[in-house]
Design a protein around this motif. Structure first.
Motif, PDB file in Angstrom:
ATOM      1  N   CYS A   1       0.820  -1.210   0.000  1.00  0.00           N
ATOM      2  CA  CYS A   1       0.000   0.000   0.000  1.00  0.00           C
ATOM      3  C   CYS A   1       0.857   1.265   0.000  1.00  0.00           C
ATOM      4  O   CYS A   1       1.812   1.387   0.766  1.00  0.00           O
ATOM      5  N   HIS A   2       0.498   2.213  -0.859  1.00  0.00           N
ATOM      6  CA  HIS A   2       1.189   3.509  -0.923  1.00  0.00           C
ATOM      7  C   HIS A   2       0.279   4.583  -0.327  1.00  0.00           C
ATOM      8  O   HIS A   2      -0.355   5.362  -1.044  1.00  0.00           O
ATOM      9  N   ALA A   3       0.227   4.590   0.994  1.00  0.00           N
ATOM     10  CA  ALA A   3      -0.704   5.460   1.713  1.00  0.00           C
ATOM     11  C   ALA A   3      -0.375   6.938   1.537  1.00  0.00           C
ATOM     12  O   ALA A   3      -1.280   7.770   1.445  1.00  0.00           O
ATOM     13  N   LYS A   4       0.903   7.290   1.503  1.00  0.00           N
ATOM     14  CA  LYS A   4       1.269   8.710   1.407  1.00  0.00           C
ATOM     15  C   LYS A   4       0.816   9.303   0.070  1.00  0.00           C
ATOM     16  O   LYS A   4       0.348  10.444   0.016  1.00  0.00           O
TER      17      LYS A   4
ATOM     18  N   ALA B   1     -10.714   9.790  17.952  1.00  0.00           N
ATOM     19  CA  ALA B   1     -11.310  11.124  18.083  1.00  0.00           C
ATOM     20  C   ALA B   1     -12.088  11.493  16.827  1.00  0.00           C
ATOM     21  O   ALA B   1     -13.180  12.062  16.890  1.00  0.00           O
ATOM     22  N   ALA B   2     -11.530  11.150  15.643  1.00  0.00           N
ATOM     23  CA  ALA B   2     -12.200  11.455  14.371  1.00  0.00           C
ATOM     24  C   ALA B   2     -13.519  10.698  14.255  1.00  0.00           C
ATOM     25  O   ALA B   2     -14.534  11.242  13.822  1.00  0.00           O
ATOM     26  N   ILE B   3     -13.525   9.414  14.684  1.00  0.00           N
ATOM     27  CA  ILE B   3     -14.749   8.613  14.644  1.00  0.00           C
ATOM     28  C   ILE B   3     -15.791   9.201  15.590  1.00  0.00           C
ATOM     29  O   ILE B   3     -16.980   9.265  15.276  1.00  0.00           O
TER      30      ILE B   3
ATOM     31  N   ILE C   1     -10.240  -1.675   0.763  1.00  0.00           N
ATOM     32  CA  ILE C   1      -9.581  -0.487   1.311  1.00  0.00           C
ATOM     33  C   ILE C   1      -8.662  -0.909   2.460  1.00  0.00           C
ATOM     34  O   ILE C   1      -7.484  -0.585   2.486  1.00  0.00           O
ATOM     35  N   ILE C   2      -9.232  -1.670   3.414  1.00  0.00           N
ATOM     36  CA  ILE C   2      -8.424  -2.265   4.479  1.00  0.00           C
ATOM     37  C   ILE C   2      -8.270  -3.745   4.155  1.00  0.00           C
ATOM     38  O   ILE C   2      -9.247  -4.433   3.896  1.00  0.00           O
ATOM     39  N   ASP C   3      -7.026  -4.230   4.165  1.00  0.00           N
ATOM     40  CA  ASP C   3      -6.786  -5.629   3.828  1.00  0.00           C
ATOM     41  C   ASP C   3      -6.866  -6.472   5.095  1.00  0.00           C
ATOM     42  O   ASP C   3      -5.870  -6.743   5.751  1.00  0.00           O
ATOM     43  N   ILE C   4      -8.091  -6.902   5.424  1.00  0.00           N
ATOM     44  CA  ILE C   4      -8.306  -7.679   6.645  1.00  0.00           C
ATOM     45  C   ILE C   4      -7.718  -9.082   6.507  1.00  0.00           C
ATOM     46  O   ILE C   4      -7.284  -9.690   7.477  1.00  0.00           O
ATOM     47  N   TRP C   5      -7.657  -9.594   5.275  1.00  0.00           N
ATOM     48  CA  TRP C   5      -7.062 -10.914   5.044  1.00  0.00           C
ATOM     49  C   TRP C   5      -5.630 -10.984   5.556  1.00  0.00           C
ATOM     50  O   TRP C   5      -5.222 -11.960   6.150  1.00  0.00           O
TER      51      TRP C   5
ATOM     52  N   LYS D   1       1.634   4.708  10.601  1.00  0.00           N
ATOM     53  CA  LYS D   1       0.837   5.899  10.886  1.00  0.00           C
ATOM     54  C   LYS D   1       0.235   6.489   9.612  1.00  0.00           C
ATOM     55  O   LYS D   1      -0.846   7.062   9.647  1.00  0.00           O
ATOM     56  N   SER D   2       0.940   6.354   8.506  1.00  0.00           N
ATOM     57  CA  SER D   2       0.398   6.879   7.245  1.00  0.00           C
ATOM     58  C   SER D   2      -0.880   6.127   6.860  1.00  0.00           C
ATOM     59  O   SER D   2      -1.796   6.697   6.275  1.00  0.00           O
ATOM     60  N   HIS D   3      -0.957   4.831   7.203  1.00  0.00           N
ATOM     61  CA  HIS D   3      -2.154   4.042   6.920  1.00  0.00           C
ATOM     62  C   HIS D   3      -3.302   4.487   7.828  1.00  0.00           C
ATOM     63  O   HIS D   3      -4.445   4.622   7.380  1.00  0.00           O
ATOM     64  N   LEU D   4      -2.995   4.724   9.106  1.00  0.00           N
ATOM     65  CA  LEU D   4      -4.001   5.261  10.027  1.00  0.00           C
ATOM     66  C   LEU D   4      -4.493   6.617   9.546  1.00  0.00           C
ATOM     67  O   LEU D   4      -5.669   6.940   9.652  1.00  0.00           O
ATOM     68  N   ARG D   5      -3.563   7.398   9.014  1.00  0.00           N
ATOM     69  CA  ARG D   5      -3.894   8.743   8.568  1.00  0.00           C
ATOM     70  C   ARG D   5      -4.900   8.722   7.412  1.00  0.00           C
ATOM     71  O   ARG D   5      -5.752   9.613   7.301  1.00  0.00           O
ATOM     72  N   VAL D   6      -4.799   7.703   6.545  1.00  0.00           N
ATOM     73  CA  VAL D   6      -5.773   7.572   5.451  1.00  0.00           C
ATOM     74  C   VAL D   6      -7.176   7.391   6.028  1.00  0.00           C
ATOM     75  O   VAL D   6      -8.137   8.030   5.586  1.00  0.00           O
ATOM     76  N   ILE D   7      -7.283   6.512   7.040  1.00  0.00           N
ATOM     77  CA  ILE D   7      -8.587   6.280   7.657  1.00  0.00           C
ATOM     78  C   ILE D   7      -9.097   7.558   8.309  1.00  0.00           C
ATOM     79  O   ILE D   7     -10.263   7.926   8.163  1.00  0.00           O
TER      80      ILE D   7
END
Length: 283
Positions: free
Chosen positions: A22-25, A269-271, A45-49, A58-64
């Motif tokens: 994943c290229h989150a940035k 906090a965002a949620i 979007i999220i790879d639960i597998w 953190k960049s992945h969290l930032r996307v969410i």
């Protein structure tokens, strides 16, 4: 501050947050560059597998968090479930504030009908042998890691980057046949149902093409992915276009500087903000 591009609908798919590929940035840069009325997340979007506790940068969290912020700011977020995030199908037809989770959706766009779905329903290997498909997913992840190392070496030598997976896909006849079959089945079904557009993800192949058969025609669109192609679909002024991060001149925006300070508490906090705004509307 640069002006964000206004688009009616933006579509992204196959981000695979939680994997090395994943290229989150780059995705954050894109999301920061647009101001859509609707953002369609068309699966995986999220790879639960392949989710690993030890790898979720953190960049992945930032996307969410970015998506949550967009919802909080009034953007309608439509999350269409895919095979890698199929656990979310338990919550299909759930709405939280401006965020809705669905398996598929039909939108009317300027008098035309657009049919959105991820596309894994056409994948026999996933439907009948999920363990085999998951095994293939792990192999793909290893291939992406190897590709990153090769590209780092090529950059050091001043040479152009190279995509191993694209080369393999384009040279294997069965892969080409699978992609062509996928596009044909999706398009034929859309024509049968009377849809003007069919919008998919899943196969990581960005495309926009008019498809015809003896019963009619439809426009087939695929949003590609944020693992190799860095592409999205955009609808504005009654037309679609494929946005390509690596080629499009409109990409001159930035990824958030506060990625390094991003923590899970910020995401929570965002949620919470999204939930609070929902309660205010109800009251």
């Amino acid at each position: 501050m640069k002006t964000k591009r206004k688009v009616e609908i933006a579509v992204i798919s196959d981000v695979h947050l939680g994997t090395y590929g994943c290229h989150a940035k780059q995705l954050l840069t894109y999301l920061n560059s647009i101001s859509p009325k609707k953002l369609v997340l068309n699966g995986d979007i999220i790879d639960i597998w392949q989710f690993k506790k030890r790898y979720f940068p953190k960049s992945h969290l930032r996307v969410i968090k970015k998506i949550m912020d967009m919802a909080s700011d009034g953007v309608e977020i439509i999350y269409i479930t895919g095979n890698h995030d199929e656990m979310l199908r338990k919550f299909s037809d759930t709405t939280i504030g401006n965020i809705s989770i669905v398996d598929k959706i039909v939108l009317e766009l300027d008098g035309k009908k657009a049919w959105f779905f991820h596309g894994d329903v056409f994948d026999v290997s996933i439907q009948n042998a999920k363990w085999l498909a998951k095994l293939g997913g792990y192999g793909y992840d290893v291939l992406i890691l190897l590709n990153r190392f090769i590209n780092w070496c090529l950059e050091q030598m001043g040479r152009e980057k190279y995509s191993l997976s694209k080369k393999i896909k384009n040279s294997v006849k069965s892969a080409i046949k699978y992609i062509n079959d996928f596009e044909k089945v999706a398009s034929d079904l859309a024509i049968e149902k009377g849809y003007d557009y069919v919008i998919c993800g899943h196969i990581h192949q960005p495309k926009m093409q008019l498809k015809e058969n003896k019963f009619g025609s439809t426009t087939y669109l695929n949003s590609g992915d944020w693992v190799e192609n860095f592409t999205a679909l955009e609808y504005q002024f009654k037309r679609w276009k494929i946005y390509n991060y690596n080629k499009d001149k409109l990409r001159a925006f930035y990824a958030d500087e506060d990625i390094k300070d991003m923590e899970v508490k910020d995401l929570i906090a965002a949620i919470t903000i999204v939930e609070q705004k929902k309660k205010k509307k109800l009251n």
